[in-house]
Design an enzyme around this catalytic site. Structure first.
Site, short mmCIF file in Angstrom:
data_model
loop_
_atom_site.label_atom_id
_atom_site.label_comp_id
_atom_site.label_asym_id
_atom_site.label_seq_id
_atom_site.Cartn_x
_atom_site.Cartn_y
_atom_site.Cartn_z
N SER A 95 115.39 23.35 -50.30
CA SER A 95 116.50 24.01 -49.59
C SER A 95 116.14 24.28 -48.13
O SER A 95 117.03 24.42 -47.29
CB SER A 95 116.88 25.31 -50.30
OG SER A 95 115.76 26.16 -50.44
N ALA A 113 114.15 25.45 -54.66
CA ALA A 113 114.51 26.62 -53.85
C ALA A 113 113.50 27.75 -53.95
O ALA A 113 113.54 28.69 -53.16
CB ALA A 113 115.89 27.13 -54.25
N SER A 122 103.91 24.34 -64.37
CA SER A 122 104.32 24.44 -65.77
C SER A 122 105.77 24.01 -65.98
O SER A 122 106.21 23.84 -67.12
CB SER A 122 104.14 25.88 -66.27
OG SER A 122 105.09 26.75 -65.69
N PRO A 134 107.11 29.79 -51.59
CA PRO A 134 107.48 29.24 -50.28
C PRO A 134 108.01 27.81 -50.45
O PRO A 134 107.29 26.93 -50.91
CB PRO A 134 106.18 29.27 -49.48
CG PRO A 134 105.10 29.25 -50.52
CD PRO A 134 105.65 29.93 -51.74
N HIS A 179 110.57 27.42 -43.71
CA HIS A 179 111.50 28.48 -44.12
C HIS A 179 110.65 29.74 -44.25
O HIS A 179 110.12 30.06 -45.31
CB HIS A 179 112.16 28.13 -45.44
CG HIS A 179 112.97 29.26 -46.03
ND1 HIS A 179 113.96 29.91 -45.32
CD2 HIS A 179 112.92 29.86 -47.25
CE1 HIS A 179 114.48 30.86 -46.09
NE2 HIS A 179 113.87 30.85 -47.26
N ARG A 220 118.73 35.54 -72.14
CA ARG A 220 119.46 35.69 -70.88
C ARG A 220 120.26 34.43 -70.55
O ARG A 220 121.41 34.50 -70.12
CB ARG A 220 118.50 36.01 -69.74
CG ARG A 220 119.19 36.12 -68.39
CD ARG A 220 118.24 36.46 -67.25
NE ARG A 220 118.91 36.29 -65.98
CZ ARG A 220 119.69 37.20 -65.42
NH1 ARG A 220 119.90 38.35 -66.03
NH2 ARG A 220 120.27 36.98 -64.25
N HIS A 251 127.07 23.99 -33.83
CA HIS A 251 126.17 22.90 -34.22
C HIS A 251 124.78 23.25 -33.72
O HIS A 251 124.41 22.95 -32.58
CB HIS A 251 126.68 21.58 -33.65
CG HIS A 251 128.03 21.21 -34.18
ND1 HIS A 251 128.21 20.64 -35.43
CD2 HIS A 251 129.27 21.39 -33.67
CE1 HIS A 251 129.50 20.46 -35.65
NE2 HIS A 251 130.17 20.91 -34.60
#
Length: 322
Positions: free
Chosen positions: A147, A122, A105, A125, A180, A44, A173
């Site tokens: 992120s 990213a 890993s 969690p 997250h 891939r 702003h």
């Protein structure tokens, strides 16, 4: 930076939906002259590298290839998107045990390659996996960034444009802060539009607290809506990663909402959590501590407590299963 300013190298680990979308965003953005892709499915990565290389005919010159962990040695930035995807009905925190094992890993061979750049995480969690990357790598805290709430903040700003009629999200702003995930919150008390407090604008225009709570809740749950409809979110977070990468590679000293290590800010310690911070070529240069009201401060504390418990349990389980 580990290479000259004229030749910067990024290695992506994880060529799934988020990873390949990030790779495409980086090809369009033109940052980093060299881009390697690592994944357990080697074929891939080879296919994606060929496909992305074709795109450079319309964008910017870039060397793109299927990489090995050994290629991390002289990279400026390693971006980790690899991990089990979030399924419908599953929270980000539900992923912790699976993805801590995957992460362990990954980080080991990256560090063993001689890598001395910056980690950008990213995989979810994200706050917990960013902390784990810091621990597994032994790197300085400044060189490990998550992120965080970057995508959530973008979602809030887009929602604010719809509420206000001001069409450019960059004019808003405002920040989503904390985990997250489900305990995140909108720091409305510090939000501004053109220098004016957003809550003043809301009051003047008849926007109720219920309206603001609904907007915050919609932002919090938007990922679940997308996952239920198409199986995964990837374009938004890929754009967020590309923006953070640009701030690092171009040494921008940009203020961005990321997952950063706390050393007393917001009364928190020894946790990575979403907050605005200054990001540059050295990594995370400085945490910008947003002045929160009493209710928001409580939410930040509770969000950190949620993360810390799951983190402690997850690392303990990983150690026991070795």
């Amino acid at each position: 930076m580990s290479k000259t300013q004229n030749h910067q190298k990024v290695i992506l680990v994880g060529d799934g939906a988020v990873g390949s979308s990030y790779a495409y965003a980086m090809a369009l953005q033109g940052t980093a002259e060299e881009f390697g892709i690592v994944d357990v499915v080697k074929e891939r990565t080879e296919g994606d590298a060929l496909d992305l290389f074709d795109a450079t005919g319309f964008t910017f010159p870039k060397k793109i290839y299927a990489a090995e962990y050994s290629d991390c040695k002289d990279a400026d930035l390693v971006v980790i998107t690899a991990g089990a995807p979030q399924k419908p009905g599953e929270t980000r925190l539900d992923l912790v045990n699976k993805n801590l094992k995957i992460l362990s890993s990954i980080v080991k061979p990256v560090v063993e390659s001689g890598f001395d750049g910056i980690f950008l995480v990213a995989a979810n969690p994200v706050d917990i996996l960013t902390y784990a990357t810091w621990k597994f790598s032994g790197f300085p805290k400044e060189k490990v960034i998550g992120s965080g709430t970057s995508l959530d903040t973008a979602r809030l700003r887009v929602a604010m444009t719809e509420m206000t009629g001001i069409k450019d999200p960059r004019s808003m702003h405002a920040y989503i802060m904390g985990e997250h995930g489900d305990s995140e919150f909108a720091a409305y008390s510090a939000a501004t539009i053109g220098g004016r407090p957003f809550l003043d604008w809301a009051k003047e225009h008849g926007v109720s607290k219920e309206d603001l709570d609904k907007m915050e809740d919609d932002v919090r749950n938007k990922a679940y809506e997308i996952i239920n409809k198409k199986g995964a979110t990837f374009y938004g977070v890929a754009a967020a990663l590309a923006r953070i990468s640009k701030a690092i590679l171009r040494d921008e000293n940009a203020v961005l909402p990321v997952s950063a290590y706390m050393e007393g800010q917001y009364g928190l310690n020894d946790i990575f959590i979403g907050t605005p911070a200054v990001v540059n070529g050295t990594g995370l240069h400085e945490v910008i501590e947003v002045p929160l009201n009493e209710e928001e401060s409580k939410k930040m504390t509770e969000s950190a407590a949620t993360l810390k418990k799951v983190l402690t349990d997850g690392l303990k389980a990983l150690e026991e299963n070795k």
